[in-house]
Design a protein around this motif. Sequence first.
Motif, PDB file in Angstrom:
ATOM      1  N   ILE A 141       8.632  55.953  39.628  1.00 33.73           N
ATOM      2  CA  ILE A 141       8.641  57.451  40.354  1.00 33.73           C
ATOM      3  C   ILE A 141      10.264  57.420  40.949  1.00 33.73           C
ATOM      4  CG2 ILE A 141       6.303  57.504  41.206  1.00 33.73           C
ATOM      5  CD1 ILE A 141       7.250  56.621  43.903  1.00 33.73           C
ATOM      6  N   ASP A 142      10.496  58.724  41.082  1.00 33.51           N
ATOM      7  CA  ASP A 142      11.946  59.119  41.457  1.00 33.51           C
ATOM      8  C   ASP A 142      12.064  59.059  42.943  1.00 33.51           C
ATOM      9  OD1 ASP A 142      12.861  59.363  38.816  1.00 33.51           O
ATOM     10  OD2 ASP A 142      11.966  61.212  38.704  1.00 33.51           O
ATOM     11  N   PRO A 143      13.195  58.714  43.569  1.00 31.90           N
ATOM     12  CA  PRO A 143      13.686  58.933  44.969  1.00 31.90           C
ATOM     13  C   PRO A 143      13.291  60.248  45.354  1.00 31.90           C
ATOM     14  CG  PRO A 143      15.510  57.776  43.752  1.00 31.90           C
ATOM     15  CD  PRO A 143      14.489  58.159  42.955  1.00 31.90           C
ATOM     16  N   GLY A 144      12.376  60.310  46.435  1.00 30.15           N
ATOM     17  CA  GLY A 144      11.849  61.426  46.848  1.00 30.15           C
ATOM     18  C   GLY A 144      10.574  61.891  46.714  1.00 30.15           C
ATOM     19  N   SER A 145      10.043  60.949  45.755  1.00 28.58           N
ATOM     20  CA  SER A 145       8.682  61.197  45.103  1.00 28.58           C
ATOM     21  C   SER A 145       7.705  60.278  45.830  1.00 28.58           C
ATOM     22  CB  SER A 145       8.608  60.850  43.676  1.00 28.58           C
ATOM     23  OG  SER A 145       9.504  61.628  42.920  1.00 28.58           O
ATOM     24  N   ALA A 146       6.389  60.951  45.584  1.00 32.61           N
ATOM     25  CA  ALA A 146       5.317  60.136  45.965  1.00 32.61           C
ATOM     26  C   ALA A 146       4.093  60.316  45.355  1.00 32.61           C
ATOM     27  CB  ALA A 146       4.685  60.810  47.593  1.00 32.61           C
ATOM     28  N   VAL A 147       3.257  59.206  45.401  1.00 34.39           N
ATOM     29  CA  VAL A 147       1.904  59.080  44.601  1.00 34.39           C
ATOM     30  C   VAL A 147       1.059  58.629  45.722  1.00 34.39           C
ATOM     31  CG1 VAL A 147       2.811  59.220  42.389  1.00 34.39           C
ATOM     32  CG2 VAL A 147       2.556  57.039  43.492  1.00 34.39           C
ATOM     33  N   ILE A 148      -0.498  58.918  45.328  1.00 34.77           N
ATOM     34  CA  ILE A 148      -1.549  58.249  45.995  1.00 34.77           C
ATOM     35  C   ILE A 148      -2.344  57.467  45.525  1.00 34.77           C
ATOM     36  CG2 ILE A 148      -2.881  60.407  45.697  1.00 34.77           C
ATOM     37  CD1 ILE A 148      -3.807  60.442  48.597  1.00 34.77           C
ATOM     38  N   VAL A 168      -3.599  54.994  50.190  1.00 29.39           N
ATOM     39  CA  VAL A 168      -2.105  54.560  50.356  1.00 29.39           C
ATOM     40  C   VAL A 168      -1.524  55.607  49.726  1.00 29.39           C
ATOM     41  CG1 VAL A 168      -0.134  52.785  49.814  1.00 29.39           C
ATOM     42  CG2 VAL A 168      -2.605  52.124  50.241  1.00 29.39           C
ATOM     43  N   ILE A 169      -0.497  56.194  50.586  1.00 24.47           N
ATOM     44  CA  ILE A 169       0.470  57.063  49.802  1.00 24.47           C
ATOM     45  C   ILE A 169       1.711  56.293  49.587  1.00 24.47           C
ATOM     46  CG2 ILE A 169       1.731  59.469  49.942  1.00 24.47           C
ATOM     47  CD1 ILE A 169      -0.691  60.285  51.755  1.00 24.47           C
ATOM     48  N   HIS A 170       2.178  56.250  48.419  1.00 22.54           N
ATOM     49  CA  HIS A 170       3.434  55.451  47.942  1.00 22.54           C
ATOM     50  C   HIS A 170       4.568  56.343  48.071  1.00 22.54           C
ATOM     51  CE1 HIS A 170       0.928  52.222  46.755  1.00 22.54           C
ATOM     52  NE2 HIS A 170       0.100  53.352  46.579  1.00 22.54           N
ATOM     53  N   CYS A 171       5.809  55.964  48.723  1.00 25.04           N
ATOM     54  CA  CYS A 171       6.898  56.968  48.635  1.00 25.04           C
ATOM     55  C   CYS A 171       8.149  56.343  48.329  1.00 25.04           C
ATOM     56  CB  CYS A 171       7.339  57.506  50.062  1.00 25.04           C
ATOM     57  SG  CYS A 171       5.727  58.852  50.776  1.00 25.04           S
ATOM     58  N   CYS A 195      10.690  62.938  50.402  1.00 23.48           N
ATOM     59  CA  CYS A 195       9.738  61.888  50.649  1.00 23.48           C
ATOM     60  C   CYS A 195       8.655  61.994  51.533  1.00 23.48           C
ATOM     61  CB  CYS A 195      10.502  60.586  50.878  1.00 23.48           C
ATOM     62  SG  CYS A 195       9.702  59.118  50.830  1.00 23.48           S
ATOM     63  N   TYR A 196       9.011  62.428  52.842  1.00 24.36           N
ATOM     64  CA  TYR A 196       7.965  62.577  54.021  1.00 24.36           C
ATOM     65  C   TYR A 196       7.199  63.993  53.610  1.00 24.36           C
ATOM     66  CZ  TYR A 196       9.934  58.881  56.783  1.00 24.36           C
ATOM     67  OH  TYR A 196      10.138  57.722  57.218  1.00 24.36           O
ATOM     68  N   GLU A 197       7.827  64.871  53.163  1.00 21.25           N
ATOM     69  CA  GLU A 197       7.472  66.239  52.731  1.00 21.25           C
ATOM     70  C   GLU A 197       6.171  65.995  51.754  1.00 21.25           C
ATOM     71  OE1 GLU A 197      10.957  69.554  53.570  1.00 21.25           O
ATOM     72  OE2 GLU A 197      10.540  68.673  51.509  1.00 21.25           O
ATOM     73  N   ARG A 198       6.650  65.218  50.555  1.00 24.80           N
ATOM     74  CA  ARG A 198       5.426  64.821  49.777  1.00 24.80           C
ATOM     75  C   ARG A 198       4.245  64.158  50.239  1.00 24.80           C
ATOM     76  NH1 ARG A 198       3.424  67.042  46.559  1.00 24.80           N
ATOM     77  NH2 ARG A 198       2.888  65.416  44.960  1.00 24.80           N
ATOM     78  N   ALA A 199       4.614  63.105  51.004  1.00 23.00           N
ATOM     79  CA  ALA A 199       3.580  62.471  51.598  1.00 23.00           C
ATOM     80  C   ALA A 199       2.727  63.430  52.229  1.00 23.00           C
ATOM     81  CB  ALA A 199       4.093  61.391  52.565  1.00 23.00           C
ATOM     82  N   LEU A 200       3.108  64.424  53.052  1.00 27.16           N
ATOM     83  CA  LEU A 200       2.217  65.355  53.677  1.00 27.16           C
ATOM     84  C   LEU A 200       1.498  66.154  52.964  1.00 27.16           C
ATOM     85  CD1 LEU A 200       4.646  66.124  56.801  1.00 27.16           C
ATOM     86  CD2 LEU A 200       2.668  64.700  56.866  1.00 27.16           C
ATOM     87  N   ASP A 201       2.195  66.660  51.845  1.00 23.83           N
ATOM     88  CA  ASP A 201       1.406  67.195  50.806  1.00 23.83           C
ATOM     89  C   ASP A 201       0.225  66.747  50.084  1.00 23.83           C
ATOM     90  OD1 ASP A 201       3.596  69.244  50.874  1.00 23.83           O
ATOM     91  OD2 ASP A 201       4.812  68.737  49.246  1.00 23.83           O
ATOM     92  N   LEU A 202       0.700  65.289  50.047  1.00 23.76           N
ATOM     93  CA  LEU A 202      -0.618  64.432  49.255  1.00 23.76           C
ATOM     94  C   LEU A 202      -1.587  64.406  50.134  1.00 23.76           C
ATOM     95  CD1 LEU A 202       1.277  61.801  47.245  1.00 23.76           C
ATOM     96  CD2 LEU A 202       0.047  63.957  46.331  1.00 23.76           C
TER      97      LEU A 202
END
Length: 176
Positions: free
Chosen positions: A62-69, A80-83, A101-108
């Motif tokens: 994943i790229d900086p600023g990204s997140a996956v669950i 676990v949400i990985h940022c 990064c924080y925004e994507r975690a909240l989105d997921l």
Amino acid sequence: MERQFHSVTIQLAKGDITRQPDLDAVINAANAGLMPGGGVAGAIHRAAGAELEAACRPLAPIDPGSAVITPAFSLPNRHVIHCLGPVYGVDEPSDRLLTRCYERALDLAEEAKLGSLGFPAISTGAFAYPKRDAAAIALHVMVQRAPSLSAVRLIRFVLFSDDDLTIHREILAELG
């Protein structure tokens, strides 16, 4: 310390992010490969077990600023949400990447209808982001996004050191 913003409670606690059984998900300060490492990533992978590494492998890199669950496996949480936060001074613009990064975690979390989250101080360890700047970004994102969150009701920053806790307390006290 605890503050309410709209229908979201933001808590600050010193502790172990792998021992937060009352939270739906914890956030991993991941590396690009989503593999075990030092710091938060190592602790989460150790506590979750080998299944977490297997679940992460097809999602990487994943790229900086990204997140996956992923599922949380042996952790006391559902997910676990990985940022991947930015490496300070390398990944630019670092402030925007950390915000994302924080925004994507909240989105997921919203997509998964998770009510409670535990965040570490992303990018402040091996990635060398200045702690005060990183805390200000993290807390501002949470306060700005609070009105639009429908599932997330509790955000806990689970911080490793007294210094981290003090910095977060000072910044949270200043927020409207």
